[in-house]
Design an enzyme around this catalytic site. Structure first.
Site, mmCIF file in Angstrom:
data_model
loop_
_atom_site.group_PDB
_atom_site.id
_atom_site.type_symbol
_atom_site.label_atom_id
_atom_site.label_comp_id
_atom_site.label_asym_id
_atom_site.label_seq_id
_atom_site.Cartn_x
_atom_site.Cartn_y
_atom_site.Cartn_z
ATOM 1 C CB ILE A 310 -1.024 0.073 1.331
ATOM 2 C CG1 ILE A 310 -2.041 -1.304 1.197
ATOM 3 C CG2 ILE A 310 -1.841 1.320 1.393
ATOM 4 C CD1 ILE A 310 -2.703 -1.246 2.304
ATOM 5 C CD GLU A 312 9.688 1.511 1.792
ATOM 6 O OE1 GLU A 312 10.695 1.441 2.647
ATOM 7 O OE2 GLU A 312 9.293 1.365 0.714
ATOM 8 N N GLY A 313 6.669 4.331 4.790
ATOM 9 C CA GLY A 313 6.728 5.709 5.082
ATOM 10 C C GLY A 313 8.227 5.590 6.055
ATOM 11 C CB THR A 314 9.499 8.169 8.415
ATOM 12 O OG1 THR A 314 9.344 9.096 7.387
ATOM 13 C CG2 THR A 314 11.026 8.386 9.104
ATOM 14 N N GLY A 316 8.012 2.545 8.695
ATOM 15 C CA GLY A 316 7.401 1.021 8.379
ATOM 16 C C GLY A 316 6.904 1.273 6.809
ATOM 17 C CB VAL A 318 1.003 0.088 5.026
ATOM 18 C CG1 VAL A 318 -0.186 -0.717 5.255
ATOM 19 C CG2 VAL A 318 1.639 1.052 6.162
ATOM 20 C CE LYS A 333 3.719 2.051 10.513
ATOM 21 N NZ LYS A 333 3.171 3.292 11.239
ATOM 22 C CG ASP A 432 2.799 12.995 11.375
ATOM 23 O OD1 ASP A 432 2.991 14.197 10.693
ATOM 24 O OD2 ASP A 432 3.269 11.998 10.893
#
Length: 668
Positions: A310, A312-314, A316, A318, A333, A432
């Site tokens: 789905i 990708e973040g800082t 992790g 998903v 996640k 956030d």
């Protein structure tokens, strides 16, 4: 007659006897008897060592001569005046030296083997005659012993003693015989003990007969203050004496009995009922299985099938996954473990803790379970799957030149404020909030997600007693002015500023403050809202950056000119937006105050969540909206049709405009 003496693990028997035929006698030679032979053996060894050393020197000289001759011949073959260097020469010398060392070691090993063989004597039957003759006095034959006895002038004067040495293993401590333990007594008072003068208790066949049992004896261990409490086994308690004060109120009285009781009796009944209720609760809790916290009891990730990625973040990435047992689609996640040696990431712990503390709320994403992989670095969090995020929805609508209607804006804002109000009541800061962290389902339900920066906060009035929180939080475009000016502490107003920026994005369909750095972000905020002064923001002098930088004065009013001049929002809506974007955090609206604002109650009303615009989600690989939503729209279209025609359209699941008339008719 025999005497035994024990010396360690050897037993020596000395016997006095005149019978020489049954005894074997031998004389013990003096210690210096084979000194000459040992010296001779050492001299021979020295000679052999000298010869070996001499042979080794001659062999080395021969090798050196060969090397020098080869070197001389090589120089003769080389052209005159040229100096050559052979790379293999050092290697060849090194190999020759290693060969010599290997030969020396082999010769020394052979010498050691010969010496070890000389030390181990073979039996007499396997020796040669020469070796038997050259044996040491310790191994003299019986004839030699006989000659020694004959030639010894003092032999008759010696005592006729024979020493026999036997290897007998004996314990240095005398062991006692085993005895059967029949009785024992405890030194400490660990229970009632029968006195020593009291006879043993007999077995009574009829245990139920109270008359056949003896009275309970008094023991020395019974304290004086407990003697009155001891009841004899022959005595029986009456029913009235057996009931305690609580047992009398162990049954809930009827209505008539309750009315006839006094106030004290009713109070005692209430206390007894409360105790029974607590007892039942404790019993129910005790029957529950023991809960062991930690990752050891988590399920394995193999229980789910990963369908696609789905985002990708800082902290992790998903995935979209499906439970293999229930076929439920969830969001998985996976936490990043870049510094796993330092332990589990604090951001992941905070996210799990805050989501669990937030509990079940309609507008907060729900956590289902924690999963583990094959290694310690694979930790997943299973959450409910939501199809869209608000940012992608806004981008899709803007690409089609569409906007949110006022009723849709109210629906989105009311759901967002409801979730934030629930969090703030639980003393949780999100820190956030942005459109990419807001999810929206096909049914129009908005959910707050990504609690990686969420944290609890305190309520202390004194600023020094509050928790010191890091100012590097919140995405730059949604960061409040007090965070940009580096405060000592902050609270819920930082979330409310982010919600004000999100509301402006719902109206404008783009972020309002798009700074590329912190100074530029502060400049854009002051250009839009005006430069603050100590009159409108008294606590601004406590901010670090405000005291270090001098900002140019800007008059407020730009926000009103943009939103009111372009007729993006009415006066009531602008008042709500301006209240959440107030520069002074002390005057900024709270979530509860914003929910009670008049903008939500005036016309147009908030639309149902199902009427929010929905597009196929990228995370679903462009899957179509759910079937039940299409049926609801079809029912709305069939409301004005005739019943028979509507039933036919409903049966074939088509719209009225999709039907084409034909010339076919049935004749009557």
């Amino acid at each position: 007659m025999s005497n035994y003496s024990t010396n360690g693990s050897r037993k020596i028997r000395i016997s006095n006897s005149d019978d020489d035929s049954r005894e074997t006698r031998f004389s013990i030679q003096p210690r210096n008897s084979h000194k000459t032979k040992e010296e001779r053996y050492r001299d021979k060894e020295k000679e052999r060592d000298h010869e070996r050393h001499h042979d080794r020197e001659r062999r080395d000289d021969r090798y050196r001569k060969v090397d020098s001759r080869d070197h001389r011949d090589r120089n003769r073959r080389s052209p005159a005046g040229s100096r050559t260097y052979c790379r293999d020469e050092p290697d060849r010398r090194r190999n020759n030296h290693s060969d010599r060392n290997r030969r020396d070691r082999s010769s020394e090993r052979d010498r050691d083997n010969r010496s070890s063989k000389s030390k181990t004597k073979s039996p007499d039957s396997l020796r040669s005659k020469s070796s038997r003759k050259s044996q040491t006095p310790n191994h003299l034959p019986d004839d030699g012993k006989l000659f020694d006895r004959i030639l010894d002038p003092n032999y008759k004067k010696k005592e006729k003693t024979v020493m026999e040495v036997e290897d007998v293993e004996m314990s240095p401590v005398e062991m006692l015989d085993e005895e059967e333990v029949s009785t024992f007594t405890f030194d400490d008072a660990c229970g009632p003990v029968r006195p020593s003068n009291e006879p043993e208790e007999k077995d009574y066949k009829s245990e139920g007969d109270p008359e056949s049992r003896p009275a309970t004896p008094k023991t020395p261990l019974t304290p004086d203050y407990l003697e009155n409490t001891i009841v004899s086994l022959n005595e029986t308690l009456s029913d009235d004496e057996d009931k305690g004060p609580d047992d009398k109120y162990g049954k809930t009285p009827d209505k008539e009995q309750w009315e006839s009781m006094t106030e004290n009796e009713q109070k005692l009944h209430r206390d007894a009922m409360k105790k029974r209720r607590e007892q039942r609760h404790r019993e129910a809790v005790s029957k529950l299985p023991v809960y062991y916290p930690g990752l050891r009891g988590c399920q394995h990730i193999s229980e789910y099938v990963i369908l696609n990625v789905i985002a990708e973040g800082t902290y992790g990435e998903v995935f979209r996954g499906k439970n293999t047992r229930t076929d439920e689609v969830v969001a998985l996640k996976r936490f990043k473990m870049e510094k796993e040696k330092e332990g589990f990431p604090i951001t992941a712990l905070r996210e799990i803790n805050m989501l669990l503390k937030a509990g079940a709320h309609e507008n907060i994403v729900n956590v289902k379970e924690i999963l583990v992989g094959s290694t310690k670095t694979e930790v997943y969090m299973a959450m409910e799957y939501v199809e869209h995020d608000v940012k992608s929805l806004i981008d899709k609508m803007r690409s089609r030149n569409q906007r949110f209607k006022t009723g849709q804006q109210k629906t989105l804002m009311s759901q967002l404020l409801s979730g934030i109000e629930h969090m703030h009541k639980l003393w949780i800061l999100h820190r956030d909030l942005k459109t990419s962290n807001l999810l929206i389902s096909h049914s129009g339900i908005l959910k707050i997600a990504d609690f990686g920066l969420a944290r609890e906060y305190g309520e202390a009035r004194d600023i020094e007693k509050r928790m010191k929180l890091t100012p590097i939080v919140v995405t730059l475009w949604y960061r409040s002015p007090e965070l940009l000016l580096e405060p000592k502490t902050y609270s819920t107003p930082v979330d409310m500023w982010s919600i004000g920026c999100i509301m402006a994005e719902f109206i404008m369909m783009k972020p309002m403050f798009q700074g590329d750095s912190e100074p530029n972000q502060v400049h854009q905020i002051f250009q839009m809202m005006g430069t603050p002064t100590e009159q409108i923001w008294p606590d601004i002098k406590e901010l670090k950056v405000w005291n270090m930088v001098e900002f140019p004065p800007v008059k407020p009013g730009q926000l009103r000119r943009i939103f009111k001049g372009e007729k993006l929002v009415n006066e009531t809506g602008f008042d709500l937006l301006n209240g959440m974007l107030c520069l002074n955090p002390a005057n900024r609206l709270t979530a509860s105050e914003a929910l009670q604002h008049d903008w939500f109650s005036e016309h147009p009303k908030a639309v149902p969540p199902e009427d929010l615009p929905v597009y196929p989600a990228k995370s679903e690989l462009n899957a179509a909206p759910p079937e039940n939503r299409r049926k609801n729209r079809l029912e709305a279209l069939l409301a004005d049709e005739e019943p028979e025609r509507a039933a036919l359209l409903r049966q074939f699941n088509v719209k009225a405009e999709q039907l084409k008339p034909s010339g076919f008719q049935l004749r009557g």
